[in-house]
Structures are given as structure tokens and as C-alpha cells.
Design a protein around this motif. Structure first.
Motif, mmCIF file in Angstrom:
data_model
loop_
_atom_site.group_PDB
_atom_site.id
_atom_site.type_symbol
_atom_site.label_atom_id
_atom_site.label_comp_id
_atom_site.label_asym_id
_atom_site.label_seq_id
_atom_site.Cartn_x
_atom_site.Cartn_y
_atom_site.Cartn_z
ATOM 1 N N VAL A 188 0.844 -1.203 0.000
ATOM 2 C CA VAL A 188 0.000 0.000 0.000
ATOM 3 C C VAL A 188 0.878 1.251 0.000
ATOM 4 O O VAL A 188 1.819 1.374 0.790
ATOM 5 C CB VAL A 188 -0.976 -0.006 1.198
ATOM 6 N N GLY A 189 0.582 2.160 -0.926
ATOM 7 C CA GLY A 189 1.313 3.417 -1.042
ATOM 8 C C GLY A 189 2.527 3.377 -1.944
ATOM 9 O O GLY A 189 3.084 4.421 -2.283
ATOM 10 N N GLU A 190 2.941 2.190 -2.357
ATOM 11 C CA GLU A 190 4.133 2.061 -3.196
ATOM 12 C C GLU A 190 3.804 2.285 -4.669
ATOM 13 O O GLU A 190 2.684 2.089 -5.115
ATOM 14 C CB GLU A 190 4.740 0.657 -3.042
ATOM 15 N N ALA A 191 4.826 2.655 -5.414
ATOM 16 C CA ALA A 191 4.710 2.765 -6.870
ATOM 17 C C ALA A 191 4.652 1.363 -7.467
ATOM 18 O O ALA A 191 4.908 0.361 -6.788
ATOM 19 C CB ALA A 191 5.908 3.520 -7.425
ATOM 20 N N MET A 192 4.361 1.314 -8.736
ATOM 21 C CA MET A 192 4.316 0.057 -9.466
ATOM 22 C C MET A 192 5.692 -0.614 -9.460
ATOM 23 O O MET A 192 6.723 0.067 -9.395
ATOM 24 C CB MET A 192 3.886 0.372 -10.909
ATOM 25 N N ASP A 193 5.711 -1.920 -9.546
ATOM 26 C CA ASP A 193 6.948 -2.677 -9.666
ATOM 27 C C ASP A 193 7.791 -2.056 -10.795
ATOM 28 O O ASP A 193 7.271 -1.746 -11.866
ATOM 29 C CB ASP A 193 6.606 -4.140 -9.992
ATOM 30 N N ARG A 194 9.066 -1.868 -10.534
ATOM 31 C CA ARG A 194 9.936 -1.166 -11.484
ATOM 32 C C ARG A 194 9.995 -1.851 -12.838
ATOM 33 O O ARG A 194 10.121 -1.200 -13.874
ATOM 34 C CB ARG A 194 11.341 -0.996 -10.907
ATOM 35 N N ARG A 195 9.891 -3.183 -12.864
ATOM 36 C CA ARG A 195 9.935 -3.915 -14.133
ATOM 37 C C ARG A 195 8.672 -3.663 -14.952
ATOM 38 O O ARG A 195 8.738 -3.452 -16.161
ATOM 39 C CB ARG A 195 10.142 -5.410 -13.880
ATOM 40 N N SER A 196 7.520 -3.672 -14.280
ATOM 41 C CA SER A 196 6.255 -3.355 -14.961
ATOM 42 C C SER A 196 6.280 -1.923 -15.475
ATOM 43 O O SER A 196 5.903 -1.650 -16.618
ATOM 44 C CB SER A 196 5.068 -3.516 -14.010
#
Length: 168
Positions: free
Chosen positions: A58-66
Motif C-alpha cells: 500500500v502506497g508504493e509505486a508500481m513494480d519497477r519492471r512493470s
């Protein structure tokens, strides 16, 4: 062919995309579907959100690979922040699309929901009706590419189904 259920409120349609942590599959689908809806002139009528059944991210950005793959393909993943699905969505969202059967079971366990409003995302996939969207989290780049390919073709189909439901 799978049809989208009718809107709960005239002139507005809400779609929620659900996966486990809301950092790979459902935000990818959110970004792509939002883009496709805007291009089809449905962006003002159809609201898209995504969430996870778990609260780890919760609150995090999208996975860097995605995010990197989406950026390379011309999408903007920067607005995404992970959130957890809310129980009020069961009554207030027109269509809840789960990325896999476990997400569907988790959502059903939250409380009563109209079964026609709970569907697997790939129920709308013209090449994989009823299958899970595989979680690319533990795999390599090819898993993220495969997910994006599934999401793009399914989003195209969803736009057509939503166009017929919202009447534009």
C-alpha cells in the motif's frame, strides 16, 4: 462472448482491477485500460481503479519492471500507488475483474457481491477466456511482456464490451 454487467448508475461505469499486491498485474491493466478508454472517447464515462487483496505494498509505486516495460511501450505508469481493495467496492463498482482464481476467491470471501459483477479479467480475453493472468513477480522480463500482451488484447475487447454497456 462475455458481456459486462449493466451500470449501477446511469452515465457512469466503474471497473476495478484486482490482483494480490497491486504492483504488477492489476496496475498494468489499469494503465492500459485507462489509455484505451481515453482513446475510444470513454474516459469521462468509465472510471478505472486497481487494488490488491493484500496490504503489503500500500502506497508504493508500481513494480519497477512493470513500470519500465509500460514506459518503453508508450504508457505512463507514474500515477500509480498501490492500494488494498475496499469492501464497499463489492456494492459500488460495476465490474470487479480479478487477475486469477485466488484473487477471485479472496474477493468473494470479503462479503456478498453480485456474482455477475465479479469476473476473471481473462473472461474478456479473446485468446484465453477464463484463464489466470500469471503473476510475473518471481520471473524474468518475458513474464512481464507476456502479461502486457494479454492485458492489451483483453483491454481492447473490454473497451468494446464497455462501449455497448454505456451506450456510446
Amino acid at each position: 462472448m462475455t458481456e459486462a454487467p449493466p451500470p449501477l448508475e446511469a452515465g457512469r461505469y466503474r471497473v476495478a482491477l484486482i490482483c494480490l499486491g497491486n504492483i504488477c498485474r492489476s496496475p498494468t491493466a489499469d494503465v492500459v485500460l485507462t489509455d484505451r478508454l481515453a482513446a475510444a472517447g470513454l474516459g469521462e464515462v468509465v472510471e478505472v481503479v486497481s487494488a490488491g487483496t493484500g496490504d503489503w505494498h500500500v502506497g508504493e509505486a508500481m513494480d519497477r519492471r512493470s513500470a519500465a516495460l509500460l514506459t518503453r511501450e508508450g504508457y505512463d505508469p507514474t500515477r500509480h500507488r498501490a492500494q488494498q481493495v475496499r469492501t464497499d467496492w463489492l456494492a459500488n463498482v460495476d465490474l470487479l475483474l480479478e487477475m486469477d482464481r485466488q484473487n477471485l476467491a479472496d474477493l468473494q470471501a470479503l462479503g456478498p457481491a453480485t456474482p455477475e459483477r465479479l469476473r476473471l479479467f481473462r473472461d474478456f480475453d479473446p485468446e484465453g477466456t477464463g484463464e489466470d493472468v500469471p503473476d510475473p513477480w518471481h520471473g524474468g522480463e518475458s513474464g512481464f511482456v507476456d502479461v502486457l500482451t494479454m492485458v492489451e488484447r483483453t483491454a481492447d475487447q473490454l473497451v468494446e464490451r464497455l462501449r455497448s454497456v454505456v451506450g456510446t
